[in-house]
Design a protein around this motif. Structure first.
Motif, PDB file in Angstrom:
ATOM      1  N   GLY A 170       1.707  -0.798  -8.592  1.00 23.69           N
ATOM      2  CA  GLY A 170       2.904  -1.331  -8.102  1.00 23.69           C
ATOM      3  C   GLY A 170       4.132  -1.205  -7.845  1.00 23.69           C
ATOM      4  N   THR A 171       4.587  -1.957  -6.481  1.00 28.42           N
ATOM      5  CA  THR A 171       5.746  -1.041  -5.797  1.00 28.42           C
ATOM      6  C   THR A 171       6.176  -2.619  -5.556  1.00 28.42           C
ATOM      7  N   ALA A 172       7.626  -2.416  -4.743  1.00 28.45           N
ATOM      8  CA  ALA A 172       8.117  -3.847  -4.979  1.00 28.45           C
ATOM      9  C   ALA A 172       7.471  -4.230  -4.068  1.00 28.45           C
ATOM     10  N   GLY A 173       6.880  -3.105  -2.838  1.00 25.84           N
ATOM     11  CA  GLY A 173       6.451  -4.288  -1.194  1.00 25.84           C
ATOM     12  C   GLY A 173       4.752  -3.783  -1.257  1.00 25.84           C
ATOM     13  N   MET A 174       4.321  -3.508  -2.307  1.00 22.87           N
ATOM     14  CA  MET A 174       2.579  -3.092  -2.117  1.00 22.87           C
ATOM     15  C   MET A 174       1.995  -2.790  -3.472  1.00 22.87           C
ATOM     16  N   LEU A 175       0.715  -3.199  -4.064  1.00 19.95           N
ATOM     17  CA  LEU A 175      -0.071  -2.519  -5.091  1.00 19.95           C
ATOM     18  C   LEU A 175      -0.816  -1.533  -4.224  1.00 19.95           C
ATOM     19  N   VAL A 176      -0.865  -0.338  -4.841  1.00 17.00           N
ATOM     20  CA  VAL A 176      -1.839   1.408  -3.806  1.00 17.00           C
ATOM     21  C   VAL A 176      -2.826   1.069  -5.290  1.00 17.00           C
ATOM     22  N   GLN A 177      -3.870   0.888  -4.747  1.00 15.19           N
ATOM     23  CA  GLN A 177      -5.470   1.228  -5.723  1.00 15.19           C
ATOM     24  C   GLN A 177      -5.195   2.641  -5.564  1.00 15.19           C
ATOM     25  N   ALA A 178      -6.067   3.552  -6.616  1.00 14.87           N
ATOM     26  CA  ALA A 178      -6.604   5.393  -6.215  1.00 14.87           C
ATOM     27  C   ALA A 178      -7.343   5.192  -6.377  1.00 14.87           C
ATOM     28  N   ILE A 179      -8.650   6.158  -6.603  1.00 14.76           N
ATOM     29  CA  ILE A 179      -9.699   6.974  -7.064  1.00 14.76           C
ATOM     30  C   ILE A 179     -10.271   7.736  -6.096  1.00 14.76           C
ATOM     31  N   ARG A 180     -10.255   9.160  -7.154  1.00 13.75           N
ATOM     32  CA  ARG A 180     -11.278  10.266  -6.351  1.00 13.75           C
ATOM     33  C   ARG A 180     -12.369  10.627  -6.206  1.00 13.75           C
ATOM     34  N   ARG A 181     -13.308  10.664  -5.139  1.00 11.90           N
ATOM     35  CA  ARG A 181     -14.046  10.402  -4.800  1.00 11.90           C
ATOM     36  C   ARG A 181     -14.888  11.443  -5.391  1.00 11.90           C
ATOM     37  N   ASP A 182     -16.498  11.722  -5.582  1.00 16.89           N
ATOM     38  CA  ASP A 182     -16.697  12.751  -6.072  1.00 16.89           C
ATOM     39  C   ASP A 182     -16.963  14.200  -5.043  1.00 16.89           C
ATOM     40  N   GLU A 183     -16.875  14.455  -3.902  1.00 20.60           N
ATOM     41  CA  GLU A 183     -16.790  15.100  -2.169  1.00 20.60           C
ATOM     42  C   GLU A 183     -15.681  15.041  -2.050  1.00 20.60           C
ATOM     43  N   ASP A 184     -15.490  16.766  -1.154  1.00 22.51           N
ATOM     44  CA  ASP A 184     -14.295  17.234  -0.825  1.00 22.51           C
ATOM     45  C   ASP A 184     -14.570  15.923   0.547  1.00 22.51           C
ATOM     46  N   GLY A 185     -13.156  15.780   1.762  1.00 20.60           N
ATOM     47  CA  GLY A 185     -13.434  15.625   2.668  1.00 20.60           C
ATOM     48  C   GLY A 185     -12.151  14.633   3.295  1.00 20.60           C
ATOM     49  N   PRO A 186     -12.516  13.765   3.989  1.00 19.01           N
ATOM     50  CA  PRO A 186     -11.179  13.545   4.647  1.00 19.01           C
ATOM     51  C   PRO A 186     -10.725  12.653   3.598  1.00 19.01           C
ATOM     52  N   VAL A 187      -8.991  11.833   4.458  1.00 13.47           N
ATOM     53  CA  VAL A 187      -8.258  10.996   2.725  1.00 13.47           C
ATOM     54  C   VAL A 187      -8.809   9.777   3.636  1.00 13.47           C
ATOM     55  N   ARG A 188      -9.815   9.143   2.852  1.00 17.34           N
ATOM     56  CA  ARG A 188      -9.880   7.076   3.362  1.00 17.34           C
ATOM     57  C   ARG A 188      -8.342   6.158   2.662  1.00 17.34           C
ATOM     58  N   VAL A 189      -8.448   5.425   3.699  1.00 15.58           N
ATOM     59  CA  VAL A 189      -7.475   4.729   3.005  1.00 15.58           C
ATOM     60  C   VAL A 189      -7.957   2.940   3.266  1.00 15.58           C
ATOM     61  N   GLY A 190      -8.046   1.525   2.814  1.00 16.43           N
ATOM     62  CA  GLY A 190      -8.132   0.243   2.943  1.00 16.43           C
ATOM     63  C   GLY A 190      -7.123  -0.294   2.892  1.00 16.43           C
ATOM     64  N   PHE A 191      -7.574  -1.628   3.336  1.00 21.97           N
ATOM     65  CA  PHE A 191      -6.104  -2.514   4.080  1.00 21.97           C
ATOM     66  C   PHE A 191      -6.643  -3.608   3.430  1.00 21.97           C
ATOM     67  N   THR A 192      -5.319  -4.181   2.629  1.00 20.31           N
ATOM     68  CA  THR A 192      -6.383  -6.024   2.446  1.00 20.31           C
ATOM     69  C   THR A 192      -5.061  -6.745   2.301  1.00 20.31           C
TER      70      THR A 192
END
Length: 112
Positions: free
Chosen positions: A24-46
């Protein structure tokens, strides 16, 4: 090094990220998890209805998208999924430079 960034759209991807790390930060909450495969960064917003009406939610998501567009290619890690969650009365009104600092802080803590 710049990394490719993709947007997450499926509910299952968001639910999987919710099982990962949170910062958590003052402006948002960030959730993160490592995928099993390498590849691009994926991001979602809600933003939930707690953030406000549709106008407020859309403004908050636009600001989160722009922060992610600027910072994740350089500071995100390949093979990771990130979900940026807007906060009531904070994401839409927080100065943009502070939002950028919030995301950098969260990424640093998540990858520690």
């Amino acid at each position: 090094m710049t990394i490719e960034v993709e947007t997450m759209r499926k509910r299952a991807e968001f639910l999987r990220a919710a099982r990962g790390r949170r910062q958590g930060t003052a402006g948002m909450l960030v959730q993160a998890i490592r995928r099993d495969e390498d590849g691009p960064v994926r991001v979602g917003f809600t933003c939930s209805k707690k953030v406000g009406n549709a106008v407020a939610r859309n403004r908050a998501k636009r600001r989160l998208r722009e922060v992610a567009r600027l910072l994740l290619p350089d500071h995100g890690r390949a093979g990771w999924d990130y979900v940026l969650i807007g906060s009531k009365d904070r994401t839409a009104d927080r100065p943009f430079e502070d939002l950028k600092g919030d995301l950098l802080y969260a990424l640093k803590k998540l990858h520690k």
